[in-house]
Scaffold this active site. Sequence first.
Site, PDB file in Angstrom:
ATOM      1  N   GLU A  58       6.298   7.250  -5.187  1.00  0.00           N
ATOM      2  CA  GLU A  58       7.555   6.586  -5.529  1.00  0.00           C
ATOM      3  C   GLU A  58       7.455   5.082  -5.737  1.00  0.00           C
ATOM      4  O   GLU A  58       8.181   4.503  -6.547  1.00  0.00           O
ATOM      5  CB  GLU A  58       8.602   6.899  -4.450  1.00  0.00           C
ATOM      6  CG  GLU A  58       9.127   8.300  -4.619  1.00  0.00           C
ATOM      7  CD  GLU A  58       9.619   8.925  -3.332  1.00  0.00           C
ATOM      8  OE1 GLU A  58      10.820   9.149  -3.225  1.00  0.00           O
ATOM      9  OE2 GLU A  58       8.803   9.192  -2.439  1.00  0.00           O
ATOM     10  N   ILE A  84      -6.407   4.801  -0.815  1.00  0.00           N
ATOM     11  CA  ILE A  84      -6.163   5.690  -1.948  1.00  0.00           C
ATOM     12  C   ILE A  84      -7.204   6.812  -1.899  1.00  0.00           C
ATOM     13  O   ILE A  84      -8.408   6.574  -1.915  1.00  0.00           O
ATOM     14  CB  ILE A  84      -6.244   4.910  -3.277  1.00  0.00           C
ATOM     15  CG1 ILE A  84      -5.199   3.784  -3.285  1.00  0.00           C
ATOM     16  CG2 ILE A  84      -6.054   5.847  -4.466  1.00  0.00           C
ATOM     17  CD1 ILE A  84      -3.764   4.203  -3.047  1.00  0.00           C
ATOM     18  N   GLY A 134       9.838  17.251 -10.277  1.00  0.00           N
ATOM     19  CA  GLY A 134      11.168  17.429  -9.719  1.00  0.00           C
ATOM     20  C   GLY A 134      11.883  16.095  -9.534  1.00  0.00           C
ATOM     21  O   GLY A 134      13.090  16.013  -9.646  1.00  0.00           O
ATOM     22  N   PHE A 135      11.112  15.053  -9.227  1.00  0.00           N
ATOM     23  CA  PHE A 135      11.651  13.702  -9.021  1.00  0.00           C
ATOM     24  C   PHE A 135      12.698  13.653  -7.910  1.00  0.00           C
ATOM     25  O   PHE A 135      13.503  12.731  -7.866  1.00  0.00           O
ATOM     26  CB  PHE A 135      12.231  13.137 -10.325  1.00  0.00           C
ATOM     27  CG  PHE A 135      11.237  13.063 -11.447  1.00  0.00           C
ATOM     28  CD1 PHE A 135      10.074  12.318 -11.312  1.00  0.00           C
ATOM     29  CD2 PHE A 135      11.451  13.740 -12.638  1.00  0.00           C
ATOM     30  CE1 PHE A 135       9.143  12.240 -12.341  1.00  0.00           C
ATOM     31  CE2 PHE A 135      10.519  13.668 -13.673  1.00  0.00           C
ATOM     32  CZ  PHE A 135       9.371  12.920 -13.529  1.00  0.00           C
ATOM     33  N   GLY A 159       2.995  18.135  -8.578  1.00  0.00           N
ATOM     34  CA  GLY A 159       2.363  17.717  -9.823  1.00  0.00           C
ATOM     35  C   GLY A 159       1.559  16.449  -9.617  1.00  0.00           C
ATOM     36  O   GLY A 159       0.927  15.925 -10.531  1.00  0.00           O
ATOM     37  N   THR A 160       1.576  15.967  -8.381  1.00  0.00           N
ATOM     38  CA  THR A 160       0.970  14.677  -8.058  1.00  0.00           C
ATOM     39  C   THR A 160      -0.520  14.768  -7.774  1.00  0.00           C
ATOM     40  O   THR A 160      -1.200  13.751  -7.741  1.00  0.00           O
ATOM     41  CB  THR A 160       1.662  14.093  -6.815  1.00  0.00           C
ATOM     42  OG1 THR A 160       1.715  15.135  -5.828  1.00  0.00           O
ATOM     43  CG2 THR A 160       3.069  13.647  -7.130  1.00  0.00           C
TER      44      THR A 160
HETATM   45 MO1  MOS Z   1      11.428  12.220  -3.643  1.00  0.00          MO
HETATM   46  S1  MOS Z   1      13.195  11.497  -4.382  1.00  0.00           S
HETATM   47  O1  MOS Z   1      11.736  12.184  -2.001  1.00  0.00           O
HETATM   48  O2  MOS Z   1      11.243  13.748  -4.327  1.00  0.00           O
END
Ligand code: MOS
Length: 758
Positions: A718, A642, A247-248, A476-477
């Site tokens: 991000e 991580i 979605g970004f 998707g992460t």
């Molecule tokens: Mo991110 S731009 O907070 O999906």
Amino acid sequence: MRLSSGAAATKASMSTTPNSIIGAPTPRIDGPLKTTGTAEYAADFHFDRLVHAMPIGAPFASGRITKLDASPAESMPGVLLVLHHGNIGPLFRTVPGDDNATNSEVRAPFEDEVIRHWGQYVAVVIAETLEQATAAAAAVTVEYAPDTANVRTSLDDYKGERKTVSNRGDVDQAFDNAPVKIDAKYITPVETHNPIEMHASVVVWDGDRVTLYETSQGVVNHRAVMAQVLGVPIENVRVVTRFLGSGFGGKLFPWPHAAMAAVAARKLNRPVKLSVTRRMMFSNVGYRPRTEQHIQLGATKEGKLLALRHEYVNNTSMLDDFDEGCGEATPYLYSVANLEVTGGMARRNMGAPMWMRGPGAVPGLYALESGMNELADELGMDPMQLRLKNDAEKDESHDNIPFSSRHFRECFEVGAKKFGWERRTPAIGSMQRDGKILGWGLAGASWVAMRLPCTATVEFCADGRLCVRCGTQDIGTGTYTIFAQVVYEKTGVPLDRIDVILGDSSLPSGPMSGGSMVTGSVLNAIAAGADNAIKRLQQIAATTQGSPLRGAKVETVAFTGGRLHLKDQDANSGAHFADILGAAKLNRVSAEGKTVATWEDPKAKGFSLHSYGAQFVEVEWEPDIARLGVSRVVTVIDAGRIINPAAAINQVAGAVVMGVGMGMLEETRYDERTGQPINGNFADYIVATCADTPDIDVTFLNYPDPIMGEYGARGVGEIGLAGVAAAITAAVHHATGVRVRELPVRIEDLLKSKIVSV
Ligand code: MOS
């Protein structure tokens, strides 16, 4: 791509088990569903009697509908309904403050007959098949009274208000008196979110209850918005997003098509599917707005910063106040006594902008870090040394509070070593390899860290399985996988016996997949839920007839690898939790865990929480044929602990590829006559692909952030994008001598290079 775990990492590890699954590269538990095509994305949901919707968009950017004639379309085969301003019935705006409902656009769909941007939905056709709906959409005739639109690309005419984001000291005076100065303007163009999975809503009513199958980065918020917009009780609305094809940021909040589909489904009493087309993705579901930024830096001859001014303007739509927030990272990144950050919004006849990966900080750091690179050149100083010299030891923008965990300096030092930065010769065009000129550049990165409030439940089942639930979603992460990792770590029950249930607004309230905040937020709730559920099991084990532990004091009952046993005895001496539940005639036992928001946590309030990073970029320049490529990127990220390096590397490497797009390819261009995105398709809007992907080396420093909670994780979605574009333009300057201050770098810019051959 390679992962290097810093030596410091292991030292600082908070792992509670010797061979912890936390920090182990773990394949996605949802991988088989995705690779076999059985994972259901929004548009994959099918129901009996399902019908299809196709919206119609306005062909220019400003005006008014004077006449809409749906009758030719209505008489076409299969057409069931044409919805528009005249017949959609009441839809509402969200109520400020209620359920924190956040919508993408202020205006409800078809609310009035005013056109404010190209492509704005004016009607939607619903038909038995997609082909029938598409054909009928072309037959709806709409007459308009056009108006003069403001779709001017440049924002340099902005005269409006500038809000102060941050300030300290006296910038005017410090800048005027500074012996060395940089005063430059930087521009980032509109970029459009282009996830693989396009927006879609499938809506099913059952009486007065509605379920929306959505591609949403926030199902809980989506439900709140839809309840308010449709005017139905919130308990009657359910939103489901099992999988997202990313979605970004474009899918953080609902867009108008969801309400349009919901009204159509209610009127027809049939399930409706509305899939937004790729072309509509460029006009109706957000974009990163254009930014024009002004950076002034003043420094001593030795490179100590004296003054920093950062002014930005971004475009917004006619009705929405969208502040890109380019000054997000500027106030705390460097130590400087005199600083001012201001921002403004310029209205344009365009759709509403929306957050896009690393909103604010990513375009903001492009400008700030470009300014720092220019300052280094002006000083004749190494750009890394300039940053180290001005590294902030405390957050000077917030009463000098300490950073929770900041290793900005180490990011550069580790990255420089991996990249071989010491071999850089600063003269333009001075480095070559295989008949190509090399350019090397770097930049710093930062991104905010925060814990959002949320609840998760952990459940032990009589069949020996475990279930963890939270009303968040996996964009998707790798969210599914890290949740299972935490449950495994807490219980010792292996991953193949853990079910992770997400993506449903009826689950315990979870955060949106935004701001890289899910990991840092939800893991704490899951850990607490697991601890609480284990306590309940211990209680049951100590009190249940038939349990080998019956009569034991609860404090003496231990839980190891799924088995309950006496603390002073071997785990095998006890009983498996499934047997204990069986003996107690219970199908399951579960418990809830909660995460306290950082802003409500007295311990967190006194700290400045951010992630950091350093980007080192190599470009290859072939002057004879004017070809530029990014050949190598070394990225070092300080994002707390991580959890799953396999997924985290994917996130950062993917962000670097997106950074190559931002630096060299991506730009949505508008026809200034009509406001139409003229490259609104995948042939003309260029995103970085495999062929554009450099060799990427990702390193995590892996210092747990003690303020973020039990796992010390801050999230990685991000930060990998921040700084990439500034490092690219610095490398381009090093190779070509051309200073590009407007993204993306174009061949036309590079033709100005005086380096004409190798
Ligand atoms: Mo991110 S731009 O907070 O999906």
